[in-house]
Write an enzyme that holds these catalytic residues in place. Sequence first.
Site, PDB file in Angstrom:
ATOM      1  N   ASP A   1     -18.002 -35.620   9.656  1.00 50.15           N
ATOM      2  CA  ASP A   1     -17.269 -34.861   8.640  1.00 50.15           C
ATOM      3  C   ASP A   1     -15.940 -35.585   8.476  1.00 50.15           C
ATOM      4  O   ASP A   1     -15.118 -35.597   9.389  1.00 50.15           O
ATOM      5  CB  ASP A   1     -17.074 -33.422   9.140  1.00 50.15           C
TER       6      ASP A   1
ATOM      7  N   TYR B   1     -10.157 -31.722   2.068  1.00 49.75           N
ATOM      8  CA  TYR B   1      -9.862 -30.861   3.200  1.00 49.75           C
ATOM      9  C   TYR B   1     -10.370 -31.475   4.514  1.00 49.75           C
ATOM     10  O   TYR B   1     -11.484 -31.974   4.597  1.00 49.75           O
ATOM     11  CB  TYR B   1     -10.452 -29.444   3.008  1.00 49.75           C
TER      12      TYR B   1
ATOM     13  N   GLN C   1     -11.625 -35.623   9.752  1.00 49.35           N
ATOM     14  CA  GLN C   1     -11.741 -34.617  10.832  1.00 49.35           C
ATOM     15  C   GLN C   1     -12.467 -35.100  12.097  1.00 49.35           C
ATOM     16  O   GLN C   1     -11.992 -34.901  13.203  1.00 49.35           O
ATOM     17  CB  GLN C   1     -12.462 -33.373  10.287  1.00 49.35           C
TER      18      GLN C   1
ATOM     19  N   ASN D   1     -19.107 -47.436  21.076  1.00 49.58           N
ATOM     20  CA  ASN D   1     -20.170 -46.467  20.803  1.00 49.58           C
ATOM     21  C   ASN D   1     -19.547 -45.249  20.142  1.00 49.58           C
ATOM     22  O   ASN D   1     -18.521 -44.745  20.586  1.00 49.58           O
ATOM     23  CB  ASN D   1     -20.863 -46.063  22.107  1.00 49.58           C
TER      24      ASN D   1
ATOM     25  N   TYR E   1     -11.396 -26.535  19.646  1.00 52.61           N
ATOM     26  CA  TYR E   1     -12.275 -26.390  18.494  1.00 52.61           C
ATOM     27  C   TYR E   1     -11.948 -27.431  17.419  1.00 52.61           C
ATOM     28  O   TYR E   1     -10.813 -27.529  16.993  1.00 52.61           O
ATOM     29  CB  TYR E   1     -12.149 -24.982  17.889  1.00 52.61           C
TER      30      TYR E   1
ATOM     31  N   LYS F   1     -17.796 -27.271  13.947  1.00 53.77           N
ATOM     32  CA  LYS F   1     -19.072 -27.229  14.661  1.00 53.77           C
ATOM     33  C   LYS F   1     -19.701 -28.608  14.632  1.00 53.77           C
ATOM     34  O   LYS F   1     -19.219 -29.519  13.986  1.00 53.77           O
ATOM     35  CB  LYS F   1     -19.973 -26.163  14.045  1.00 53.77           C
TER      36      LYS F   1
ATOM     37  N   ASP G   1     -18.605 -19.319   4.544  1.00 55.79           N
ATOM     38  CA  ASP G   1     -18.755 -20.741   4.917  1.00 55.79           C
ATOM     39  C   ASP G   1     -20.182 -21.047   5.366  1.00 55.79           C
ATOM     40  O   ASP G   1     -20.403 -21.834   6.306  1.00 55.79           O
ATOM     41  CB  ASP G   1     -17.773 -21.156   6.019  1.00 55.79           C
TER      42      ASP G   1
HETATM   43  C1  F6R Z   1     -17.186 -23.989  10.459  1.00 50.54           C
HETATM   44  C2  F6R Z   1     -16.156 -24.463   9.543  1.00 50.54           C
HETATM   45  C3  F6R Z   1     -15.390 -23.473   8.771  1.00 50.54           C
HETATM   46  C4  F6R Z   1     -13.942 -23.405   9.237  1.00 50.54           C
HETATM   47  C5  F6R Z   1     -13.133 -22.349   8.456  1.00 50.54           C
HETATM   48  C6  F6R Z   1     -11.670 -22.336   8.855  1.00 50.54           C
HETATM   49  O1  F6R Z   1     -17.808 -25.063  11.102  1.00 50.54           O
HETATM   50  O2  F6R Z   1     -15.916 -25.637   9.438  1.00 50.54           O
HETATM   51  O3  F6R Z   1     -15.988 -22.212   8.770  1.00 50.54           O
HETATM   52  O4  F6R Z   1     -13.898 -23.109  10.609  1.00 50.54           O
HETATM   53  O5  F6R Z   1     -13.215 -22.616   7.091  1.00 50.54           O
HETATM   54  O6  F6R Z   1     -11.189 -23.623   8.704  1.00 50.54           O
HETATM   55  P1  F6R Z   1      -9.685 -24.038   8.936  1.00 50.54           P
HETATM   56  O7  F6R Z   1      -9.296 -23.542  10.302  1.00 50.54           O
HETATM   57  O8  F6R Z   1      -9.725 -25.521   8.795  1.00 50.54           O
HETATM   58  O9  F6R Z   1      -8.876 -23.369   7.860  1.00 50.54           O
HETATM   59 MG    MG Z   2     -15.489 -29.698   7.492  1.00 51.70          MG
HETATM   60 MG    MG Z   3     -20.087 -29.723   8.739  1.00 55.68          MG
END
Ligand code: F6R
Ligand code: MG
Ligand code: MG
Length: 367
Positions: free
Chosen positions: A12, A92, A96, A106, A229, A232, A287
């Site tokens: 991502d 966004y 990441q 690797n 975190y 995912k 989401d």
């Molecule tokens: C789940 C995911 C989204 C974000 C959510 C909050 O894997 O990527 O559900 O966790 O949109 O995102 P932030 O904290 O970046 O605003």
């Molecule tokens: Mg993302």
């Molecule tokens: Mg994803």
Amino acid sequence: MTKVTVSLIKADVGSLAGHHKVIPEQIETAKQLLTKAKQSGQIIDFFVFNAGDDLELLMTHNRGVDNPDIHGLAWNVFKEVTEKVSNKYKLYAAGQDLLSEAFSGNIKGLGPMAAEMEIDERPSEPIIAFAADKTEPGACNLPLYRVFADPFCTPGLVIDPSMHEGFIFEVMDLMENKIISLRTPEESYDLLALIGTPGRFVISRVLRKDGLLAAVASTSRLSLIAGRYVGKDDPVCLVRAQRGLPAVGEYLEAFSYPYLVAGWMRGSHIGPMMPVSLKDSRVSRFDGPPRVVALGFQVYNGNLLGPADLFDDVAFDTVRQKAQEIAEYVRRHGPFMPHRLGPEEMEYTTLPQVLKKLEKRFAEVKA
Ligand code: F6R
Ligand code: MG
Ligand code: MG
């Protein structure tokens, strides 16, 4: 015979409208870079696609698995897409999954994820690339078990003499960084005792008992790498089909029921796994819900013919409908478990920060 390696590597590196989807310019940029790699002979062929907000690079080459050149190529593609496209539009969460400043041989452990198999190309070699969004590596456990060990999904286990002996499952313990091999059908119950905890025990490979490699899945969990975190882990899985292995339709059958997986909103909720076409490979409600695409290819002399967008079919409409019903049902639980994940999974989210604030306010209960 030269061996062919199929590598599915993903990250991502930023997306449109939050964590919704990869944009066409990111895919185009990745394609241009991989076209150069193809022209220089570094790879044989490739296909670039997306699973929601994850950029997926499917490549074929002759360099084997965990090859530093191939992993380095994927790393550079992710870097360049981040710099040239994600940063330009302030997409966004740009970059990441690139957790490290520099590439160190690797890609695993640095953020991106990989599923790779080195194979002797069979006279005809159908493969399927599965890629999921808003879930975790163990999300492949249930379908892989059903495909390779459950005759109610795969009649070939009963009917086809080459599958009748069963399969060997390699399972990673992500907490202890250990691996175990278990044989089915004779050790099915032991296998289920482990993989029923998909947040910890993840099927990494499945082999036929004569050693033929049938399936590989990604196993890294970003939170375990980063200690916090970071989204995912959105797994990928590569499988070989037909002629003594599960048929394409037996693989797809395992997705005919929208089973529950961990992920969805903030990586903190249980939700139904919804099989979708590439066109619907994006997330919306809460989401999500978690989604998976299945792309079929023929590998010929290391080249890729395809894709066949396998869930792009009316036969999966009722599954998607059922997924909506399940989504609606679990969503009504709001912030309550079991819709929200349990404490051991929430440890890797931002919830502990909130709970910390309350610590001082707890008073002893007087007897
Ligand atoms: C789940 C995911 C989204 C974000 C959510 C909050 O894997 O990527 O559900 O966790 O949109 O995102 P932030 O904290 O970046 O605003
Ligand atoms: Mg993302
Ligand atoms: Mg994803």
